[in-house]
Design a protein around this motif. Structure first.
Motif, PDB file in Angstrom:
ATOM      1  N   ALA A  23       0.838  -1.116  -0.060  1.00  0.00           N
ATOM      2  CA  ALA A  23      -0.085   0.173   0.655  1.00  0.00           C
ATOM      3  C   ALA A  23       0.846   1.075  -0.100  1.00  0.00           C
ATOM      4  CB  ALA A  23      -0.792  -0.062   1.225  1.00  0.00           C
ATOM      5  N   LYS A 173      -1.946  14.655   0.686  1.00  0.00           N
ATOM      6  CA  LYS A 173      -2.304  13.393   0.063  1.00  0.00           C
ATOM      7  C   LYS A 173      -1.517  12.118   0.739  1.00  0.00           C
ATOM      8  CE  LYS A 173       0.412  11.663  -4.611  1.00  0.00           C
ATOM      9  NZ  LYS A 173       0.779  10.710  -3.624  1.00  0.00           N
ATOM     10  N   CYS A 176      -4.480  11.727   2.934  1.00  0.00           N
ATOM     11  CA  CYS A 176      -5.249  10.547   2.276  1.00  0.00           C
ATOM     12  C   CYS A 176      -5.021   8.817   1.841  1.00  0.00           C
ATOM     13  CB  CYS A 176      -5.637  10.829   0.883  1.00  0.00           C
ATOM     14  SG  CYS A 176      -6.629  12.376   1.428  1.00  0.00           S
ATOM     15  N   GLU A 177      -3.867   9.160   1.923  1.00  0.00           N
ATOM     16  CA  GLU A 177      -3.260   7.375   1.954  1.00  0.00           C
ATOM     17  C   GLU A 177      -3.720   6.364   2.694  1.00  0.00           C
ATOM     18  OE1 GLU A 177       0.439   8.564  -0.256  1.00  0.00           O
ATOM     19  OE2 GLU A 177      -0.289   8.748  -2.335  1.00  0.00           O
ATOM     20  N   LEU A 180      -7.055   5.541   3.123  1.00  0.00           N
ATOM     21  CA  LEU A 180      -7.469   4.920   2.752  1.00  0.00           C
ATOM     22  C   LEU A 180      -7.077   3.137   3.607  1.00  0.00           C
ATOM     23  CD1 LEU A 180      -8.724   3.853   0.360  1.00  0.00           C
ATOM     24  CD2 LEU A 180      -6.720   4.224  -1.252  1.00  0.00           C
ATOM     25  N   PHE A 181      -5.828   3.559   3.825  1.00  0.00           N
ATOM     26  CA  PHE A 181      -5.079   1.785   4.332  1.00  0.00           C
ATOM     27  C   PHE A 181      -5.930   1.164   5.533  1.00  0.00           C
ATOM     28  CE2 PHE A 181      -2.423   0.354   7.204  1.00  0.00           C
ATOM     29  CZ  PHE A 181      -1.680  -1.157   6.754  1.00  0.00           C
ATOM     30  N   HIS A 183      -8.731   2.220   6.333  1.00  0.00           N
ATOM     31  CA  HIS A 183      -9.917   2.255   5.940  1.00  0.00           C
ATOM     32  C   HIS A 183     -10.028   0.621   5.279  1.00  0.00           C
ATOM     33  CE1 HIS A 183     -11.963   6.050   6.560  1.00  0.00           C
ATOM     34  NE2 HIS A 183     -12.173   5.210   6.598  1.00  0.00           N
ATOM     35  N   SER A 184      -8.515   0.911   4.787  1.00  0.00           N
ATOM     36  CA  SER A 184      -8.819  -1.395   3.697  1.00  0.00           C
ATOM     37  C   SER A 184      -8.851  -2.482   4.941  1.00  0.00           C
ATOM     38  CB  SER A 184      -7.468  -0.991   3.222  1.00  0.00           C
ATOM     39  OG  SER A 184      -6.518  -1.525   4.098  1.00  0.00           O
ATOM     40  N   THR A 247     -17.209   4.364   7.632  1.00  0.00           N
ATOM     41  CA  THR A 247     -16.321   5.107   7.397  1.00  0.00           C
ATOM     42  C   THR A 247     -15.631   6.319   6.569  1.00  0.00           C
ATOM     43  OG1 THR A 247     -16.142   4.099   5.194  1.00  0.00           O
ATOM     44  CG2 THR A 247     -15.092   2.608   6.868  1.00  0.00           C
ATOM     45  N   ILE A 251     -14.346   9.952   6.522  1.00  0.00           N
ATOM     46  CA  ILE A 251     -14.502  10.934   6.196  1.00  0.00           C
ATOM     47  C   ILE A 251     -14.776  12.439   6.113  1.00  0.00           C
ATOM     48  CG2 ILE A 251     -15.698  11.403   2.999  1.00  0.00           C
ATOM     49  CD1 ILE A 251     -13.312   9.004   3.493  1.00  0.00           C
TER      50      ILE A 251
END
Length: 289
Positions: A23, A173, A176-177, A180-181, A183-184, A247, A251
């Protein structure tokens, strides 16, 4: 729970680490062996007292609702952040401790703060009770993280530091990355705000403070609670008014955080921030630029 399984099964931890490396674009960080790397993850309380000069006020680098953070210096010179959890935090201390350890111990991502150790240890102390002095077992809960010299995003955004747009864009940025991880997994952070984004020496952002986080089952998309806890100004309306957690809660907080980082206009001033005032200030900032 998924994170408990990761801690109990080393092969799952390796799988989690491989997923995190993927990721983050395949980047890995090689560090020379340190004293901390040779110690078990459960660090002795006496060791933590020693490296923080007995939790000295001179070592304090941050304070929040969940506890006080101290700068710890190991015998080999390595620096770590040592957070001693408060007894009167918004969430019971044991719950906040378990959230941090279970939810992020096995996570490794460039934009998520690394938990390097923890301590949950009782010591006998003389305390006063109903006018008498008694000997009681007092439990100390401590969390240890990688030390990030850049400080919090809040300090850098709204303090004397003036970050240029490229730096702020890269911070957005990175957040956000990292989210995203997270939340995965899937984990919902539940307390995303500038105080909980820490910066390293290269201004790389790391999401920190998972004390309110919730770990979802793989097929679960939402849950409900009657105990709404968080930071006004960043709490999603459906969570604030109906106790709905998903999630999307993060956001919403991310959106506020992006607006703050873009405009350098602080949303949360005082206990009851006004969303209408914040939007007017943000709009005016855009129009004036």
């Amino acid at each position: 729970m998924l994170s408990s399984q990761l801690l109990e099964d080393p092969s799952r931890v390796r799988s989690s680490q491989e997923m995190a490396t993927s990721a983050s674009g395949g980047r890995t960080q090689e560090n020379k062996p340190s004293i901390l790397s040779t110690l078990p993850k459960h660090l002795p309380l006496d060791f933590l007292k020693s490296i923080t000069d007995q939790f000295s006020e001179k070592r304090v680098i941050g304070e929040g609702a969940f506890g006080t953070v101290y700068k710890g210096t190991a015998p080999d010179g390595e620096t770590i952040a040592v957070k001693k959890l408060a007894e009167n935090s918004p969430l019971p201390r044991d719950k906040a401790f378990n959230n941090e350890v279970q939810n992020i111990m096995a996570l490794h991502h460039e934009n998520v703060v690394k938990l390097v150790g923890y301590c949950h240890e009782s010591q006998k102390k003389v305390v006063q009770n109903n006018g008498r002095y008694i000997v009681a077992d007092i439990v100390e809960s401590v969390l240890c993280y990688e030390y990030l010299p850049g400080g919090s995003l809040k300090k850098n955004l709204f303090g004397d530091t003036k970050m240029d747009w490229d730096t702020r864009f890269n911070i957005i940025k990175g957040i956000c990355e990292g989210l995203l991880f997270v939340h995965s997994i899937p984990i919902v952070h539940m307390d995303l705000k500038p105080e909980n984004i820490l910066l390293d020496s290269n201004m790389v952002p790391k999401i920190a403070d998972f004390g309110l986080s919730r770990l979802f089952g793989q097929e679960q998309t939402r849950m409900n609670t009657q105990n709404v806890v968080g930071s006004y100004g960043y709490i999603a309306p459906e969570y604030l008014y109906r106790g709905e957690i998903s999630t999307k809660s993060d956001i919403y907080s991310l959106g506020v955080l992006i607006l703050e980082t873009t405009t350098r206009e602080e949303n949360c001033r005082g206990n009851k921030p006004s969303a209408e005032q914040f939007i007017k200030k943000v709009t005016g900032n855009f129009l004036n630029n």
